[in-house]
Design a protein around this motif. Sequence first.
Motif, PDB file in Angstrom:
ATOM      1  N   LEU A  34       2.491 -46.415  22.533  1.00 38.50           N
ATOM      2  CA  LEU A  34       1.802 -45.312  21.847  1.00 38.50           C
ATOM      3  C   LEU A  34       2.257 -45.183  20.398  1.00 38.50           C
ATOM      4  N   ALA A  35       3.547 -45.374  20.150  1.00 37.27           N
ATOM      5  CA  ALA A  35       4.057 -45.316  18.778  1.00 37.27           C
ATOM      6  C   ALA A  35       3.401 -46.400  17.926  1.00 37.27           C
ATOM      7  N   GLN A  36       3.193 -47.569  18.501  1.00 37.93           N
ATOM      8  CA  GLN A  36       2.522 -48.650  17.777  1.00 37.93           C
ATOM      9  C   GLN A  36       1.056 -48.309  17.523  1.00 37.93           C
ATOM     10  N   ILE A  37       0.378 -47.708  18.499  1.00 42.27           N
ATOM     11  CA  ILE A  37      -1.032 -47.336  18.350  1.00 42.27           C
ATOM     12  C   ILE A  37      -1.205 -46.280  17.263  1.00 42.27           C
ATOM     13  N   THR A  38      -0.340 -45.276  17.266  1.00 41.10           N
ATOM     14  CA  THR A  38      -0.544 -44.139  16.373  1.00 41.10           C
ATOM     15  C   THR A  38       0.112 -44.279  15.005  1.00 41.10           C
ATOM     16  N   GLU A  39       1.245 -44.968  14.940  1.00 43.12           N
ATOM     17  CA  GLU A  39       1.952 -45.037  13.653  1.00 43.12           C
ATOM     18  C   GLU A  39       2.375 -46.436  13.242  1.00 43.12           C
ATOM     19  N   SER A  40       2.070 -47.425  14.045  1.00 48.76           N
ATOM     20  CA  SER A  40       2.485 -48.809  13.768  1.00 48.76           C
ATOM     21  C   SER A  40       3.986 -48.900  13.536  1.00 48.76           C
ATOM     22  N   LYS A  41       4.735 -48.142  14.315  1.00 53.69           N
ATOM     23  CA  LYS A  41       6.196 -48.125  14.229  1.00 53.69           C
ATOM     24  C   LYS A  41       6.763 -48.140  15.636  1.00 53.69           C
ATOM     25  N   THR A  42       8.071 -48.423  15.728  1.00 53.84           N
ATOM     26  CA  THR A  42       8.740 -48.278  17.013  1.00 53.84           C
ATOM     27  C   THR A  42       8.987 -46.795  17.262  1.00 53.84           C
ATOM     28  N   LEU A  43       9.251 -46.448  18.500  1.00 49.94           N
ATOM     29  CA  LEU A  43       9.527 -45.062  18.849  1.00 49.94           C
ATOM     30  C   LEU A  43      10.699 -44.524  18.032  1.00 49.94           C
ATOM     31  N   GLU A  44      11.705 -45.343  17.830  1.00 47.46           N
ATOM     32  CA  GLU A  44      12.891 -44.916  17.087  1.00 47.46           C
ATOM     33  C   GLU A  44      12.586 -44.649  15.607  1.00 47.46           C
ATOM     34  N   GLU A  45      11.557 -45.274  15.072  1.00 52.42           N
ATOM     35  CA  GLU A  45      11.196 -45.094  13.658  1.00 52.42           C
ATOM     36  C   GLU A  45      10.245 -43.916  13.423  1.00 52.42           C
ATOM     37  N   VAL A  46       9.661 -43.378  14.484  1.00 50.65           N
ATOM     38  CA  VAL A  46       8.713 -42.278  14.337  1.00 50.65           C
ATOM     39  C   VAL A  46       9.472 -41.019  13.921  1.00 50.65           C
ATOM     40  N   GLU A  47       9.005 -40.403  12.840  1.00 46.32           N
ATOM     41  CA  GLU A  47       9.629 -39.189  12.327  1.00 46.32           C
ATOM     42  C   GLU A  47       9.285 -37.996  13.222  1.00 46.32           C
ATOM     43  N   THR A  54      -6.615 -40.012  15.770  1.00 46.58           N
ATOM     44  CA  THR A  54      -8.016 -40.320  15.502  1.00 46.58           C
ATOM     45  C   THR A  54      -8.729 -40.542  16.831  1.00 46.58           C
ATOM     46  N   GLU A  55     -10.053 -40.554  16.801  1.00 48.60           N
ATOM     47  CA  GLU A  55     -10.820 -40.822  18.024  1.00 48.60           C
ATOM     48  C   GLU A  55     -10.463 -42.182  18.604  1.00 48.60           C
ATOM     49  N   SER A  56     -10.278 -43.164  17.728  1.00 44.55           N
ATOM     50  CA  SER A  56      -9.910 -44.511  18.170  1.00 44.55           C
ATOM     51  C   SER A  56      -8.541 -44.498  18.861  1.00 44.55           C
ATOM     52  N   GLN A  57      -7.587 -43.776  18.296  1.00 43.49           N
ATOM     53  CA  GLN A  57      -6.257 -43.695  18.893  1.00 43.49           C
ATOM     54  C   GLN A  57      -6.303 -42.988  20.244  1.00 43.49           C
ATOM     55  N   VAL A  58      -7.115 -41.935  20.353  1.00 39.88           N
ATOM     56  CA  VAL A  58      -7.261 -41.225  21.619  1.00 39.88           C
ATOM     57  C   VAL A  58      -7.850 -42.167  22.669  1.00 39.88           C
ATOM     58  N   ALA A  61      -5.170 -44.663  23.684  1.00 38.72           N
ATOM     59  CA  ALA A  61      -4.151 -43.994  24.497  1.00 38.72           C
ATOM     60  C   ALA A  61      -4.690 -43.739  25.901  1.00 38.72           C
ATOM     61  N   SER A  62      -5.954 -43.347  25.998  1.00 38.65           N
ATOM     62  CA  SER A  62      -6.587 -43.106  27.295  1.00 38.65           C
ATOM     63  C   SER A  62      -6.575 -44.370  28.141  1.00 38.65           C
ATOM     64  N   GLU A  63      -6.906 -45.488  27.526  1.00 41.58           N
ATOM     65  CA  GLU A  63      -6.906 -46.768  28.246  1.00 41.58           C
ATOM     66  C   GLU A  63      -5.491 -47.166  28.658  1.00 41.58           C
ATOM     67  N   LEU A  64      -4.549 -47.034  27.736  1.00 43.34           N
ATOM     68  CA  LEU A  64      -3.164 -47.415  28.003  1.00 43.34           C
ATOM     69  C   LEU A  64      -2.563 -46.579  29.136  1.00 43.34           C
ATOM     70  N   LEU A  65      -2.791 -45.273  29.079  1.00 39.52           N
ATOM     71  CA  LEU A  65      -2.168 -44.355  30.029  1.00 39.52           C
ATOM     72  C   LEU A  65      -2.989 -44.149  31.298  1.00 39.52           C
ATOM     73  N   LYS A  66      -4.232 -44.656  31.275  1.00 34.92           N
ATOM     74  CA  LYS A  66      -5.151 -44.466  32.403  1.00 34.92           C
ATOM     75  C   LYS A  66      -5.351 -42.977  32.691  1.00 34.92           C
ATOM     76  N   VAL A  67      -5.629 -42.231  31.604  1.00 33.66           N
ATOM     77  CA  VAL A  67      -5.842 -40.785  31.668  1.00 33.66           C
ATOM     78  C   VAL A  67      -7.153 -40.470  30.977  1.00 33.66           C
ATOM     79  N   ASP A  68      -7.967 -39.633  31.605  1.00 34.14           N
ATOM     80  CA  ASP A  68      -9.192 -39.165  30.969  1.00 34.14           C
ATOM     81  C   ASP A  68      -8.859 -37.928  30.143  1.00 34.14           C
ATOM     82  N   PHE A  69      -8.943 -38.058  28.834  1.00 31.52           N
ATOM     83  CA  PHE A  69      -8.679 -36.927  27.957  1.00 31.52           C
ATOM     84  C   PHE A  69      -9.925 -36.041  27.922  1.00 31.52           C
ATOM     85  N   PRO A  70      -9.774 -34.722  28.078  1.00 36.77           N
ATOM     86  CA  PRO A  70     -10.931 -33.827  28.007  1.00 36.77           C
ATOM     87  C   PRO A  70     -11.663 -33.976  26.668  1.00 36.77           C
ATOM     88  N   LYS A  71     -12.979 -33.956  26.726  1.00 38.59           N
ATOM     89  CA  LYS A  71     -13.803 -34.084  25.518  1.00 38.59           C
ATOM     90  C   LYS A  71     -13.773 -32.779  24.724  1.00 38.59           C
TER      91      LYS A  71
END
Length: 83
Positions: A34-47, A54-58, A61-71
Amino acid sequence: MRYLSITGFFPDEKQDDSLQFELKVKDYELSQALAQITESKTLEEVEPGELEMTESQVRQASELLKVDFPKGLEYFIGTRAGS
């Protein structure tokens, strides 16, 4: 240990700032992906703080986590400290 949390709120025009969705991602490998998807960083580098997703990131993330995010919500991702 740090982990990521995804929160969802109604858009500003709804004038309702109550939390509508929350997902804590404590799995290290999923958090790294998720850190790579949203910030192109490792988790440790995320501030600390929250970043609007963004819609693309959501979608990714939905595909990665296998979770349906409410519209119709705006989503944010941020780091949390915890065990």
